[in-house]
Structure formats: structure tokens, C-alpha cells
Design a protein around this motif. Structure first.
Motif, PDB file in Angstrom:
ATOM      1  N   PRO A  68     -26.134  37.605 -81.869  1.00 25.66           N
ATOM      2  CA  PRO A  68     -27.449  37.094 -81.483  1.00 25.66           C
ATOM      3  C   PRO A  68     -28.574  38.107 -81.682  1.00 25.66           C
ATOM      4  O   PRO A  68     -29.712  37.720 -81.990  1.00 25.66           O
ATOM      5  CB  PRO A  68     -27.266  36.759 -80.000  1.00 25.66           C
ATOM      6  N   THR A  71     -29.558  37.941 -85.287  1.00 22.26           N
ATOM      7  CA  THR A  71     -30.305  36.705 -85.516  1.00 22.26           C
ATOM      8  C   THR A  71     -31.730  36.832 -85.002  1.00 22.26           C
ATOM      9  O   THR A  71     -32.695  36.445 -85.683  1.00 22.26           O
ATOM     10  CB  THR A  71     -29.596  35.531 -84.820  1.00 22.26           C
ATOM     11  N   VAL A  85     -32.435  29.623 -84.534  1.00 23.97           N
ATOM     12  CA  VAL A  85     -31.889  30.677 -83.670  1.00 23.97           C
ATOM     13  C   VAL A  85     -30.941  30.121 -82.612  1.00 23.97           C
ATOM     14  O   VAL A  85     -29.834  30.664 -82.432  1.00 23.97           O
ATOM     15  CB  VAL A  85     -33.026  31.496 -83.038  1.00 23.97           C
ATOM     16  N   TYR A  88     -27.532  29.324 -84.178  1.00 24.22           N
ATOM     17  CA  TYR A  88     -26.817  30.562 -84.510  1.00 24.22           C
ATOM     18  C   TYR A  88     -26.160  31.145 -83.252  1.00 24.22           C
ATOM     19  O   TYR A  88     -24.970  31.497 -83.255  1.00 24.22           O
ATOM     20  CB  TYR A  88     -27.780  31.594 -85.105  1.00 24.22           C
ATOM     21  N   ILE A  89     -26.927  31.243 -82.168  1.00 23.45           N
ATOM     22  CA  ILE A  89     -26.416  31.906 -80.971  1.00 23.45           C
ATOM     23  C   ILE A  89     -25.290  31.105 -80.325  1.00 23.45           C
ATOM     24  O   ILE A  89     -24.260  31.676 -79.918  1.00 23.45           O
ATOM     25  CB  ILE A  89     -27.566  32.153 -79.974  1.00 23.45           C
ATOM     26  N   GLN A  92     -22.207  31.630 -82.423  1.00 21.15           N
ATOM     27  CA  GLN A  92     -21.665  32.978 -82.226  1.00 21.15           C
ATOM     28  C   GLN A  92     -20.919  33.092 -80.900  1.00 21.15           C
ATOM     29  O   GLN A  92     -19.839  33.699 -80.835  1.00 21.15           O
ATOM     30  CB  GLN A  92     -22.796  33.999 -82.297  1.00 21.15           C
ATOM     31  N   ALA A 209     -23.088  38.379 -77.883  1.00 18.47           N
ATOM     32  CA  ALA A 209     -21.953  37.454 -77.958  1.00 18.47           C
ATOM     33  C   ALA A 209     -20.635  38.208 -77.918  1.00 18.47           C
ATOM     34  O   ALA A 209     -19.667  37.748 -77.303  1.00 18.47           O
ATOM     35  CB  ALA A 209     -22.034  36.617 -79.234  1.00 18.47           C
TER      36      ALA A 209
END
Length: 257
Positions: A68, A71, A85, A88-89, A92, A209
């Protein structure tokens, strides 16, 4: 880049990252492991090779953020759209939890042997530093050698700043949204360097993460005698890397862009 690409690349890549990273920590820590007591060099290089493997696997799919903080740093710099975003998080985090679970499966027998031996030892006194974290938590998540929140936070900010500014200044892939082939190798070596040079104080999470996902798995696993998950410290390896990434993205835009 499609949402499916982000999900597949980040879940798979982060799962491999944590499987191999937690795996080397388990190998060095657990009884009945052939690598027990192999030391910090094994951990630093093990995590570096974990980054190398995971990033090569996912670079062509999602850009191999796997973190993260990366990102967010790319979003601050402008390479990653802010509306991507959250996906992505979340991906992850899911990958990190999956990787931690797979590491537990891979070392299941060693966990049993280790915990059985610990069961014969006295519990640490309530309030002692070693009572704040369970005896195998270090396989899953990080923790400070000296518990001092401002210093611990500063260490994570500095380490993550180095990681993210190195990623931004080495050049991104053709799409501009993540690591290219050479960038994967450079980033893996940077992670080894951070581990060797800056990892001693806190265990160098440098990735929210990587720390929070496995910490949740530690809390949920049916490990008798596993001890506490140290939630009082858990905010440091989340907040520190985010702050470091934002600072790296801002500096890049001012000084390097």
C-alpha cells in the motif's frame, strides 16, 4: 489496466511475497527447521528474494506494487490514479493474509513442535516487554527491539521513504504504473539493503499489508500458546510506511520530476 488485472496481480504477487518472506522467518525461528538460527542475513536476503520473485510474477499484470505504501507513493507522484488505490490496497491485504496462511501450512509441523516446547516454559510476567508479543508473532509481523513509539515510527518512515524514492527514481514500466523488468531487480536489492542497514530497530515492515495482514492471520490461527498479536504496536508499521511514501512522492515531484 483493468480491475481484474489489479486483483489478480496484487493478490497473487503479495501472497507469494508473504509466503516466502514469512517462510524465511519461520525457517530461522522454528524448532525442527533445518535453517533454525540462520540469522539476520538469511532473513534480509530471504525477503529480498521474496520481493524479486513476487514482483517478477506480477509486474506485467498489475505493475507489482505489492505494498500500500508503494501504491500511495505512486498516486502522490501521479503514476497511479487515486480511484484505483482502494482496489490495490484491498487486493494487497487479501494476498498478504493468504500468504501468511500458506506459510503456516508449509511449516505446520514445525509450529507444533515449537509450541509444544514452549508450553513447558513459564509465561512472561504481565507487563513485561516480551509479554506484549507472542513467541511466534515475529514470523508473521514486525516488532521493535526497543519499544519507543516516536523512534519506531521514524525508523519505518525513513525505511519506506528510501524504498519508494528508489522505485520512483529508477523509472517505471512502459505504462508508468509500476515496476519494469530492471526495476524489479533493483527494488529487490534495495529491500535487502534496507533490511541490512535499517531493519535492526523494528524489523523493517516498510509495507502496511505485509505487517497487518499476517498479524490478523496470527490472531485468527488456532495456535495454542501463540500469545498476543501486539495490537498496541500495530499502528506503527501502518502509519510509518504511509507517511514515508507520501514524503517520497512529494519530494520526487519537487526535485526529480
Amino acid at each position: 489496466m483493468s480491475n481484474a488485472d489489479i486483483i489478480i496481480g496484487e493478490v497473487t504477487g503479495t501472497a507469494v511475497l508473504i509466503l516466502l518472506g514469512a517462510g524465511v522467518c519461520a525457517a530461522v525461528t522454528l524448532k525442527k527447521s533445518k535453517a533454525q538460527n540462520a540469522g539476520w542475513l538469511a532473513i534480509a536476503f530471504g525477503w529480498g528474494f521474496a520481493v524479486l520473485t513476487a514482483a517478477y510474477l506480477s509486474a506485467g499484470v498489475s505493475g507489482a506494487h505489492l505494498n500500500p505504501a508503494v501504491t500511495i507513493g505512486l498516486a502522490v507522484e501521479g503514476a497511479t490514479p487515486w480511484d484505483q488505490v482502494p482496489l490495490y490496497i484491498v487486493s494487497q491485504m487479501a494476498g498478504a493474509m493468504l500468504g501468511a496462511f500458506l506459510a503456516w501450512i508449509a511449516y505446520y509441523g514445525q509450529f507444533k513442535a515449537h509450541m509444544a516446547d514452549l508450553a513447558n516454559q513459564p509465561e512472561p510476567a504481565e507487563g513485561a516487554d516480551d509479554a506484549k508479543a507472542g513467541p511466534v508473532l515475529g514470523i508473521f509481523s514486525t516488532g521493535p527491539e526497543v519499544r519507543n513509539a516516536p523512534q519506531n515510527l521514524a525508523t519505518e518512515i525513513i525505511g519506506t521513504f528510501v524504498l519508494v524514492i528508489a522505485i520512483l527514481t529508477q523509472g517505471l514500466n512502459d505504462e508508468g504504473n509500476g515496476l519494469g523488468t530492471l526495476g524489479v531487480l533493483i527494488t529487490a536489492l534495495v529491500v535487502v539493503s534496507i533490511g541490512l542497514s535499517l531493519g535492526g530497530p523494528t524489523g523493517y515492515a516498510i509495507n502496511p499489508a505485509r505487517d497487518l495482514g499476517p498479524r490478523i492471520v496470527h490472531a485468527l490461527l488456532p495456535l495454542k500458546g501463540k500469545g498476543r498479536s501486539d495490537w498496541g504496536y500495530a499502528w506503527v508499521p501502518v502509519v510509518g510506511p504511509i507517511v514515508g511514501a507520501v514524503l517520497a512522492g512529494l519530494l520526487y515531484n519537487v526535485a526529480f520530476a
